[in-house]
Design a protein around this motif. Structure first.
Motif, PDB file in Angstrom:
ATOM      1  N   GLY A 299       1.687  -6.035  16.256  1.00 18.80           N
ATOM      2  CA  GLY A 299       2.022  -7.430  16.017  1.00 18.80           C
ATOM      3  C   GLY A 299       1.270  -8.022  14.844  1.00 18.80           C
ATOM      4  O   GLY A 299       0.646  -7.319  14.044  1.00 18.80           O
ATOM      5  N   GLU A 300       1.307  -9.329  14.743  1.00 17.49           N
ATOM      6  CA  GLU A 300       0.723 -10.023  13.602  1.00 17.49           C
ATOM      7  C   GLU A 300      -0.790  -9.887  13.538  1.00 17.49           C
ATOM      8  O   GLU A 300      -1.402 -10.176  12.514  1.00 17.49           O
ATOM      9  N   ALA A 301      -1.400  -9.447  14.641  1.00 20.08           N
ATOM     10  CA  ALA A 301      -2.860  -9.276  14.630  1.00 20.08           C
ATOM     11  C   ALA A 301      -3.277  -8.130  13.715  1.00 20.08           C
ATOM     12  O   ALA A 301      -4.466  -7.989  13.409  1.00 20.08           O
ATOM     13  N   ALA A 302      -2.327  -7.310  13.295  1.00 17.68           N
ATOM     14  CA  ALA A 302      -2.687  -6.148  12.476  1.00 17.68           C
ATOM     15  C   ALA A 302      -1.629  -5.918  11.405  1.00 17.68           C
ATOM     16  O   ALA A 302      -0.776  -5.043  11.541  1.00 17.68           O
ATOM     17  N   ASN A 303      -1.695  -6.711  10.327  1.00 18.86           N
ATOM     18  CA  ASN A 303      -0.815  -6.414   9.205  1.00 18.86           C
ATOM     19  C   ASN A 303      -1.381  -5.223   8.435  1.00 18.86           C
ATOM     20  O   ASN A 303      -2.524  -4.816   8.633  1.00 18.86           O
ATOM     21  N   TYR A 304      -0.577  -4.678   7.533  1.00 20.11           N
ATOM     22  CA  TYR A 304      -0.983  -3.433   6.873  1.00 20.11           C
ATOM     23  C   TYR A 304      -2.126  -3.632   5.885  1.00 20.11           C
ATOM     24  O   TYR A 304      -2.808  -2.667   5.540  1.00 20.11           O
ATOM     25  N   ALA A 305      -2.367  -4.849   5.460  1.00 20.34           N
ATOM     26  CA  ALA A 305      -3.538  -5.093   4.617  1.00 20.34           C
ATOM     27  C   ALA A 305      -4.819  -4.869   5.412  1.00 20.34           C
ATOM     28  O   ALA A 305      -5.821  -4.375   4.877  1.00 20.34           O
ATOM     29  N   LEU A 306      -4.787  -5.224   6.698  1.00 19.48           N
ATOM     30  CA  LEU A 306      -5.954  -5.007   7.553  1.00 19.48           C
ATOM     31  C   LEU A 306      -6.110  -3.540   7.931  1.00 19.48           C
ATOM     32  O   LEU A 306      -7.226  -3.066   8.185  1.00 19.48           O
ATOM     33  N   LEU A 307      -5.000  -2.810   7.990  1.00 18.03           N
ATOM     34  CA  LEU A 307      -5.038  -1.410   8.398  1.00 18.03           C
ATOM     35  C   LEU A 307      -5.230  -0.459   7.224  1.00 18.03           C
ATOM     36  O   LEU A 307      -5.531   0.722   7.434  1.00 18.03           O
ATOM     37  N   ALA A 308      -5.044  -0.941   6.005  1.00 11.46           N
ATOM     38  CA  ALA A 308      -5.195  -0.089   4.827  1.00 11.46           C
ATOM     39  C   ALA A 308      -6.668   0.142   4.525  1.00 11.46           C
ATOM     40  O   ALA A 308      -7.484  -0.777   4.609  1.00 11.46           O
ATOM     41  N   ARG A 309      -6.987   1.362   4.181  1.00 18.49           N
ATOM     42  CA  ARG A 309      -8.373   1.673   3.807  1.00 18.49           C
ATOM     43  C   ARG A 309      -8.582   1.259   2.351  1.00 18.49           C
ATOM     44  O   ARG A 309      -7.968   1.799   1.429  1.00 18.49           O
ATOM     45  N   ALA A 310      -9.476   0.293   2.156  1.00 15.73           N
ATOM     46  CA  ALA A 310      -9.645  -0.330   0.839  1.00 15.73           C
ATOM     47  C   ALA A 310     -10.008   0.685  -0.229  1.00 15.73           C
ATOM     48  O   ALA A 310      -9.484   0.631  -1.357  1.00 15.73           O
ATOM     49  N   ALA A 311     -10.873   1.625   0.096  1.00 20.46           N
ATOM     50  CA  ALA A 311     -11.329   2.580  -0.910  1.00 20.46           C
ATOM     51  C   ALA A 311     -10.215   3.508  -1.368  1.00 20.46           C
ATOM     52  O   ALA A 311     -10.298   4.097  -2.459  1.00 20.46           O
ATOM     53  N   ASP A 312      -9.176   3.642  -0.556  1.00 21.21           N
ATOM     54  CA  ASP A 312      -8.082   4.548  -0.902  1.00 21.21           C
ATOM     55  C   ASP A 312      -6.879   3.826  -1.504  1.00 21.21           C
ATOM     56  O   ASP A 312      -5.858   4.456  -1.783  1.00 21.21           O
TER      57      ASP A 312
END
Length: 365
Positions: free
Chosen positions: A21-34
């Motif tokens: 759901g909205e609690a986890a958009n893909y920006a939050l799930l994406a690994r920043a370093a990658d």
């Protein structure tokens, strides 16, 4: 104009995982370093789901890649993987070393298909890529040995005369009091001995390093259920019921018990929701309709699945090859797979303990 990193982050933030759901958009799930954007407009991203999914690229990738192309990306390369977090159990109970998350599958009364649901849930999680164990906590009526095709009395190996080595069937670790019995001998024990046996099975089994330990609990709210709730670290519970009033009345008691001992109820499974005729395919609500829906609304908890009454489920389980294994691409198995994803995703939204990101079985595309 070439796509920028800010453009990529905006696209990722605009898309949410359908199970989280909205609690986890893909920006939050994406690994920043990658996450990288090259000068010529190629985008690289690594999205890490907190629950297992066999093929997230096929399920979720196309809309996300299309949106990145619209935003200016020349090429899009998204890697998908999963990392199962360790979720905080109830109260001050210490987590198990060898099992990251314990999930109890419970029912208020017998005969609602709780064990069948627990077994297929465990097998579905394993097929999605998780490391899974299955504990038969029904000391008086163990059914796991038969359902997994192992058989009663198949005594497990031991290590150092102190640890049971679980049997391995269909990709999961399995332990049951039934493995320690001979033939059809009943367990005639008073409560303290039965609860002691349960604790021994939990704590003296040399589980593999598990993402999930699924515990098939006995029906009701007696000594064994309370012992498990007070002494075994349970991260969440799934309550199984049928639509009929008498079943939902008992299932409500189970929900109340879990709430009193501070165990999160992940949701409700309405089993035998509709009967499917094997000849004509007609569906009929033999046990009534709406009971699971009403209970979910009353307790403000998700209705995770409405599973059918289908004789194939019974036949496959009785034969020791449950539905998820017998017909993995069939419609029934897909319903158990959906249940597994919803349970795991719902669990992943809970509070985490210190060990939060340990990579397990990454899948990439």
């Amino acid at each position: 104009m070439p796509i920028s990193r800010a453009d990529v982050d905006a696209v990722l933030a605009a898309h949410s995982d359908p199970y989280l759901g909205e609690a986890a958009n893909y920006a939050l799930l994406a690994r920043a370093a990658d996450t990288q954007v090259t000068d010529d407009g190629r985008v690289f991203a690594h999205i890490v789901l907190p629950y297992p999914h066999r093929d997230p690229a096929a399920a979720f990738g196309a809309p996300l890649e299309a949106a990145l192309h619209v935003a200016g990306a020349r090429d899009v390369h998204i890697r998908w993987s999963h990392e199962v977090p360790r979720i905080k159990p109830q109260g001050e109970v210490a987590p198990l070393t060898l099992a990251r998350n314990v999930i109890a599958v419970a029912s208020g009364k017998g005969g609602v298909g709780k064990s069948t649901t627990a077994v297929n849930l465990a097998l579905a999680l394993a097929r999605e890529g998780a490391k899974v164990g299955l504990l038969d906590a029904d000391i008086y009526g163990p059914s796991l040995p038969t359902m997994l095709g192992i058989g009663i009395g198949k005594y497990p190996d031991t290590v150092d005369d102190a640890w049971f080595v679980p049997h391995h069937a269909h990709g999961v670790d399995a332990m049951s009091i039934g493995f320690l019995l001979q033939g059809d001998s009943p367990v005639v024990w008073r409560g303290p001995k039965a609860t002691g046996a349960l604790i021994q099975l939990v704590s003296q089994t040399r589980w593999s390093s598990l993402d999930y330990l699924i515990v098939d609990m006995p029906p009701g709210t007696g000594d064994i259920q309370l012992t498990l709730a007070q002494r075994v670290p349970v991260a969440g519970a799934v309550v199984v019921t049928t639509p009929q009033d008498i079943a939902t009345l008992d299932a409500k008691k189970g929900i109340e018990m879990f709430r009193k001992v501070d165990i999160t109820v992940l949701g409700i499974v309405e089993n035998m929701s509709q009967h499917i005729c094997s000849n004509c395919g007609h569906t009929e609500a033999i046990f009534g309709a709406g009971g699971g829906v009403q209970m979910a609304e009353q307790y403000d908890t998700p209705l995770l699945a409405q599973l059918p009454l289908d004789k194939r489920i019974r036949e496959q389980t009785d034969a020791g090859c449950p539905t998820v294994i017998a017909d993995p691409e069939g419609a029934l198995a897909q319903q158990y797979t959906e249940l597994a994803r919803r349970v795991a995703a719902r669990l992943a939204l809970g509070p985490r303990v210190a060990e939060t990101r340990i990579p397990l079985n990454p899948s990439s595309t």
